[in-house]
Design a protein around this motif. Structure first.
Motif, PDB file in Angstrom:
ATOM      1  N   ILE A  79       8.715  -8.274  11.504  1.00  0.00           N
ATOM      2  CA  ILE A  79       8.153  -7.248  10.636  1.00  0.00           C
ATOM      3  C   ILE A  79       8.410  -5.876  11.262  1.00  0.00           C
ATOM      4  CG2 ILE A  79       6.078  -6.413   9.466  1.00  0.00           C
ATOM      5  CD1 ILE A  79       6.786  -9.225   8.643  1.00  0.00           C
ATOM      6  N   LEU A  80       9.134  -5.041  10.557  1.00  0.00           N
ATOM      7  CA  LEU A  80       9.442  -3.701  11.050  1.00  0.00           C
ATOM      8  C   LEU A  80       8.695  -2.697  10.173  1.00  0.00           C
ATOM      9  CD1 LEU A  80      13.277  -4.209  11.581  1.00  0.00           C
ATOM     10  CD2 LEU A  80      11.467  -4.386  13.290  1.00  0.00           C
ATOM     11  N   ASP A  81       7.482  -2.401  10.565  1.00  0.00           N
ATOM     12  CA  ASP A  81       6.613  -1.516   9.790  1.00  0.00           C
ATOM     13  C   ASP A  81       6.656  -0.130  10.414  1.00  0.00           C
ATOM     14  OD1 ASP A  81       4.689  -0.208   8.381  1.00  0.00           O
ATOM     15  OD2 ASP A  81       3.025  -1.511   8.961  1.00  0.00           O
ATOM     16  N   ARG A  82       7.449   0.739   9.808  1.00  0.00           N
ATOM     17  CA  ARG A  82       7.616   2.074  10.375  1.00  0.00           C
ATOM     18  C   ARG A  82       6.286   2.833  10.408  1.00  0.00           C
ATOM     19  NH1 ARG A  82      11.693   6.734   8.012  1.00  0.00           N
ATOM     20  NH2 ARG A  82      11.393   8.248   9.678  1.00  0.00           N
ATOM     21  N   GLY A  83       5.407   2.517   9.430  1.00  0.00           N
ATOM     22  CA  GLY A  83       4.114   3.195   9.371  1.00  0.00           C
ATOM     23  C   GLY A  83       3.231   2.872  10.557  1.00  0.00           C
ATOM     24  N   SER A  84       3.462   1.717  11.204  1.00  0.00           N
ATOM     25  CA  SER A  84       2.630   1.336  12.348  1.00  0.00           C
ATOM     26  C   SER A  84       3.283   1.691  13.686  1.00  0.00           C
ATOM     27  CB  SER A  84       2.365  -0.174  12.320  1.00  0.00           C
ATOM     28  OG  SER A  84       3.560  -0.897  12.551  1.00  0.00           O
ATOM     29  N   LEU A  85       4.507   2.250  13.636  1.00  0.00           N
ATOM     30  CA  LEU A  85       5.218   2.579  14.872  1.00  0.00           C
ATOM     31  C   LEU A  85       4.630   3.844  15.494  1.00  0.00           C
ATOM     32  CD1 LEU A  85       7.687   2.032  16.766  1.00  0.00           C
ATOM     33  CD2 LEU A  85       8.978   3.608  15.314  1.00  0.00           C
ATOM     34  N   VAL A  86       4.209   3.738  16.739  1.00  0.00           N
ATOM     35  CA  VAL A  86       3.680   4.896  17.464  1.00  0.00           C
ATOM     36  C   VAL A  86       4.825   5.530  18.248  1.00  0.00           C
ATOM     37  CG1 VAL A  86       2.061   5.682  19.227  1.00  0.00           C
ATOM     38  CG2 VAL A  86       1.405   3.854  17.656  1.00  0.00           C
ATOM     39  N   VAL A  87       5.274   6.713  17.802  1.00  0.00           N
ATOM     40  CA  VAL A  87       6.352   7.406  18.518  1.00  0.00           C
ATOM     41  C   VAL A  87       5.814   8.743  19.041  1.00  0.00           C
ATOM     42  CG1 VAL A  87       8.344   6.333  17.434  1.00  0.00           C
ATOM     43  CG2 VAL A  87       7.216   8.207  16.265  1.00  0.00           C
ATOM     44  N   ASP A  88       4.688   8.649  19.708  1.00  0.00           N
ATOM     45  CA  ASP A  88       4.041   9.821  20.287  1.00  0.00           C
ATOM     46  C   ASP A  88       3.812   9.542  21.765  1.00  0.00           C
ATOM     47  OD1 ASP A  88       2.454  11.905  21.084  1.00  0.00           O
ATOM     48  OD2 ASP A  88       1.122  11.838  19.347  1.00  0.00           O
ATOM     49  N   LEU A  89       4.463  10.313  22.614  1.00  0.00           N
ATOM     50  CA  LEU A  89       4.336  10.094  24.058  1.00  0.00           C
ATOM     51  C   LEU A  89       2.890  10.180  24.532  1.00  0.00           C
ATOM     52  CD1 LEU A  89       7.404  12.061  25.499  1.00  0.00           C
ATOM     53  CD2 LEU A  89       7.070   9.596  25.469  1.00  0.00           C
ATOM     54  N   GLU A  90       2.064  10.942  23.793  1.00  0.00           N
ATOM     55  CA  GLU A  90       0.667  11.104  24.198  1.00  0.00           C
ATOM     56  C   GLU A  90      -0.134   9.816  24.011  1.00  0.00           C
ATOM     57  OE1 GLU A  90      -0.277  14.023  25.374  1.00  0.00           O
ATOM     58  OE2 GLU A  90       1.483  15.233  24.831  1.00  0.00           O
ATOM     59  N   LYS A  91       0.345   8.903  23.153  1.00  0.00           N
ATOM     60  CA  LYS A  91      -0.470   7.761  22.749  1.00  0.00           C
ATOM     61  C   LYS A  91      -0.004   6.417  23.297  1.00  0.00           C
ATOM     62  CE  LYS A  91      -1.842   9.932  18.384  1.00  0.00           C
ATOM     63  NZ  LYS A  91      -1.783   9.853  16.899  1.00  0.00           N
ATOM     64  N   SER A  94       0.822  -1.216   0.000  1.00  0.00           N
ATOM     65  CA  SER A  94       0.000   0.000   0.000  1.00  0.00           C
ATOM     66  C   SER A  94       0.853   1.263   0.000  1.00  0.00           C
ATOM     67  CB  SER A  94      -0.942   0.010   1.216  1.00  0.00           C
ATOM     68  OG  SER A  94      -1.755  -1.139   1.219  1.00  0.00           O
ATOM     69  N   GLY A  95       1.941   1.223  -0.762  1.00  0.00           N
ATOM     70  CA  GLY A  95       2.767   2.415  -0.931  1.00  0.00           C
ATOM     71  C   GLY A  95       3.787   2.653   0.156  1.00  0.00           C
ATOM     72  N   ARG A  96       3.840   1.806   1.213  1.00  0.00           N
ATOM     73  CA  ARG A  96       4.833   2.019   2.255  1.00  0.00           C
ATOM     74  C   ARG A  96       5.817   0.856   2.287  1.00  0.00           C
ATOM     75  NH1 ARG A  96       0.295   0.321   5.546  1.00  0.00           N
ATOM     76  NH2 ARG A  96       0.909  -1.161   7.168  1.00  0.00           N
ATOM     77  N   GLU A  97       7.056   1.191   2.616  1.00  0.00           N
ATOM     78  CA  GLU A  97       8.136   0.204   2.614  1.00  0.00           C
ATOM     79  C   GLU A  97       8.223  -0.485   3.970  1.00  0.00           C
ATOM     80  OE1 GLU A  97      12.591   1.117   2.304  1.00  0.00           O
ATOM     81  OE2 GLU A  97      12.024   0.672   0.223  1.00  0.00           O
ATOM     82  N   ILE A  98       8.279  -1.820   3.931  1.00  0.00           N
ATOM     83  CA  ILE A  98       8.343  -2.618   5.150  1.00  0.00           C
ATOM     84  C   ILE A  98       9.695  -3.317   5.216  1.00  0.00           C
ATOM     85  CG2 ILE A  98       7.226  -4.409   6.514  1.00  0.00           C
ATOM     86  CD1 ILE A  98       5.330  -2.126   5.853  1.00  0.00           C
ATOM     87  N   ASP A  99      10.371  -3.199   6.346  1.00  0.00           N
ATOM     88  CA  ASP A  99      11.630  -3.914   6.595  1.00  0.00           C
ATOM     89  C   ASP A  99      11.319  -5.231   7.294  1.00  0.00           C
ATOM     90  OD1 ASP A  99      14.014  -2.885   5.660  1.00  0.00           O
ATOM     91  OD2 ASP A  99      14.086  -1.317   7.173  1.00  0.00           O
ATOM     92  N   VAL A 100      12.048  -6.286   6.934  1.00  0.00           N
ATOM     93  CA  VAL A 100      11.866  -7.590   7.577  1.00  0.00           C
ATOM     94  C   VAL A 100      13.225  -8.143   7.977  1.00  0.00           C
ATOM     95  CG1 VAL A 100      10.910  -9.917   7.371  1.00  0.00           C
ATOM     96  CG2 VAL A 100       9.839  -8.031   6.131  1.00  0.00           C
ATOM     97  N   ARG A 101      13.413  -8.441   9.257  1.00  0.00           N
ATOM     98  CA  ARG A 101      14.611  -9.131   9.735  1.00  0.00           C
ATOM     99  C   ARG A 101      14.325 -10.626   9.736  1.00  0.00           C
ATOM    100  NH1 ARG A 101      15.376  -6.206  14.666  1.00  0.00           N
ATOM    101  NH2 ARG A 101      15.436  -8.228  15.649  1.00  0.00           N
ATOM    102  N   VAL A 102      15.216 -11.401   9.139  1.00  0.00           N
ATOM    103  CA  VAL A 102      14.981 -12.839   8.970  1.00  0.00           C
ATOM    104  C   VAL A 102      16.047 -13.623   9.729  1.00  0.00           C
ATOM    105  CG1 VAL A 102      14.698 -14.707   7.300  1.00  0.00           C
ATOM    106  CG2 VAL A 102      14.002 -12.384   6.688  1.00  0.00           C
ATOM    107  N   SER A 103      15.600 -14.647  10.449  1.00  0.00           N
ATOM    108  CA  SER A 103      16.517 -15.524  11.176  1.00  0.00           C
ATOM    109  C   SER A 103      16.154 -16.974  10.883  1.00  0.00           C
ATOM    110  CB  SER A 103      16.417 -15.253  12.681  1.00  0.00           C
ATOM    111  OG  SER A 103      17.103 -16.239  13.419  1.00  0.00           O
TER     112      SER A 103
END
Length: 587
Positions: free
Chosen positions: A305-317, A282-291
């Motif tokens: 799955i390292l989905d930066r779009g889903s990362l909440v980096v807001d102290l309020e939330k 959906s237009g966003r880049e997803i990083d994946v670490r594989v072991s």
């Protein structure tokens, strides 16, 4: 005759369709004549539709009305439950824009000359004409409620709606076409596996698996080989759940496909390997670490799955509650120097809280440096460094290096040993703010942990500003939240911990499409917030034990993890079971 009955439930002032509906509802016993007359008067006075007034007054439900309309016009009623699925050809016949505009759902069987439209209003001739001209097919009508039709549209017209069905189709096709396996069949070599890994079913399976993981908000994918079958599990909100597995015969090719994408050695199956891949959804880049890890029946693969779009980096939330705790945290974050420690087990959200703190502190006026193992998410405007122990780039060495980079704020992924701890403390004494994590179960035990790894108490007292212990708890899905009663065991435990809580209302998730039938959607942190004040420093210097430290901290106002988690319960955003799951046994 009952006093509220009458020979004519509604007058002739309503439109004919509404009049017929009212009469049929009365005849079926779903409505009394008095209610019908009152609804008619309200509809005529307000100008609102008769059907809307009936539901607003609570005299009839949407389903009552829809079933009555279906019976009135001799049309089928469609339940449109969670098991109702649209086929790709049905979606192609009636696009989403048309379905939403007219509130219809198409039902079509291959070979039929007609198309059935499940409608909220079966007398909407404009909708029938629009779909007839679009499809050039004979249109038949069915009836359902507006909310059910809308739910189907939202669920089935999403781009990722049919991922799981496509996975099952691949599995079924491969199972049906698979030849009988010969006993003792020799394993394929790397070249054969490479060919199979690029085969269409394998490529599609891996692509769909990754897409489904992102859609379901999974943090990890586990692929686990057994002797005769394969298990695939997603970790969603901290809990593993099984999804559609591939046929056992495809598993080596699937592992090879993942290794190729991750730039791993496909010929090495005896040693653990690490890799990384990227893909777009959906237009966003997803990083994946594989072991990969060799097991008895093949290689186990875990993909983070390292989905930066889903990362909440807001102290309020992220869950600070009460609000005063967040105000206090922001105040301490703005200290010119000192150490702020986050403690808790793996997977308790410490990294997210640290990233949120860095996002709050990030500005053109400060230089922020991090040392992480590994860097999971890239944050704009922050200088992030990987640890590479094999080449001597340890936490301690990396920290020494970044201190020569003129930092104002340093983040150390984890304090693991005396050397790293000592350098961090020296950095804080020379005017740097240092943020890091430490593996302890609660906040007060962080001081004894630092003492155990060799740090002098006076140094700990001089440098530490704040210790936060945290856990993550799952939140009730807002779409299927229902009120519930406590069990006898829950009442006993809750009454012992906090008697006033027995007067609260309690909720759980019923399970719906939105939450994958789990009743939970999303997580928030709960905190134990211990500011290092002068009384705490005195206890550190005289090497007070964890119990005394904890009792003093509580007396000074520290809210324990148990007490803080009760706030989520009181607000009705989490369940009793979920909140109790993080409580220490001794409390």
């Amino acid at each position: 005759m009952p006093p509220d009955s009458g020979p004519v439930p509604v007058s002739g002032r309503l439109p004919a369709r509404s009049r017929r509906l009212g009469e049929r509802l009365v005849a079926d016993g779903r409505l009394t004549p008095a209610q019908a007359r009152q609804a008619e008067e309200a509809a005529l006075e307000s100008g609102r539709p008769f059907e809307t007034v009936l539901t607003d007054l609570g005299y009839a439900t949407e389903e009552d009305i829809a079933r009555t309309v279906a019976a009135l016009y001799n049309l089928p009623f469609y339940e449109l439950g969670s098991d109702f699925k649209l086929q790709p050809e049905e979606i192609a016949l009636v696009p989403e824009k048309v379905a939403r505009r007219y509130m219809v759902v198409p039902v079509f069987k291959p070979g039929d000359a007609h198309l059935t439209l499940v409608m909220r209003d079966p007398l909407d001739l404009a909708a029938v004409d629009a779909v007839r001209s679009l499809t050039s097919m004979e249109i038949r009508r069915g009836v359902s409620t507006g909310d059910r039709i809308l739910r189907v549209i939202e669920r089935e017209y999403r781009p990722d709606a049919h991922i799981e069905r496509n996975l099952k189709d691949i599995v079924q096709t491969e199972v049906e076409s698979a030849p009988a396996e010969a006993a003792g069949e020799p394993a394929m070599d790397a070249d054969q596996l490479r060919v199979l890994a690029n085969d269409a079913p394998v490529v599609r399976f891996v692509n769909l698996l990754l897409m489904q993981a992102v859609r379901d908000r999974a943090s990890d994918i586990h692929l686990e080989p057994g002797e005769k079958n394969v298990r695939i599990r997603f970790r969603v909100d901290g809990v593993l759940r099984e999804v559609t597995p591939p046929p056992r015969r495809l598993y080596p090719a699937i592992v090879t496909r993942i290794k190729i994408l991750s730039d791993m050695d496909i010929s090495e199956r005896r040693l653990p390997l690490d890799g990384r891949l990227k893909f777009r959804v959906s237009g966003r880049e997803i990083d994946v670490r594989v072991s990969s890890l060799p097991l008895v029946f093949g290689e186990k693969i875990v993909m983070r799955i390292l989905d930066r779009g889903s990362l909440v980096v807001d102290l309020e939330k992220i869950g600070f509650d009460p609000p005063e705790m967040l105000v206090q945290f922001k105040r301490i974050l703005q200290s010119p120097n000192g150490i702020i420690l986050l403690t808790g087990p793996t997977g308790s959200g410490k990294t997210t809280t640290l990233y949120s703190a860095l996002s709050f502190l990030n500005s053109p006026e400060v230089n922020i440096q991090t040392v992480e193992d590994p860097v999971e998410y890239v944050l704009d405007g922050i200088n992030q460094t990987h640890v590479h122990a094999k080449v001597g780039m340890t936490f301690a060495n990396a920290l020494r290096a970044i201190l020569r980079q003129d930092p104002d704020i340093c983040l150390i992924g984890e304090i693991r040993d005396e050397e790293t701890a000592r350098i961090a403390m020296q950095a804080s004494l020379t005017g740097h703010l240092v943020l890091s994590t430490l593996h302890t179960n609660d906040a007060p035990s962080a001081f004894s942990r630092l003492r155990d790894i060799g740090i002098e108490p006076y140094l700990v007292a001089a440098t530490l500003r704040l210790v936060i212990a945290q856990r993550l708890i799952r939140l009730i899905c807002p779409r299927c939240r229902v009120e519930c009663e406590l069990t006898a065991e829950q009442r006993e435990i809750l009454g012992a911990v906090h008697p006033e809580a027995l007067n609260w209302k309690f909720y759980r998730g019923g399970g719906c499409e939105a939450c994958g039938r789990t009743g939970y959607k999303g997580r928030q942190a709960v905190f134990e917030f211990l500011e290092v004040t002068n009384p705490i420093r005195e206890l550190i210097i005289r090497k007070a034990g964890d119990v005394e430290m904890r009792e003093t901290a509580v007396r000074l106002g520290m809210e324990t993890l148990v007490r803080n988690s009760l706030r989520k319960l009181e607000r009705g955003v989490s369940t009793v079971d979920e909140v109790m799951s993080i409580w220490p046994m001794e409390e």
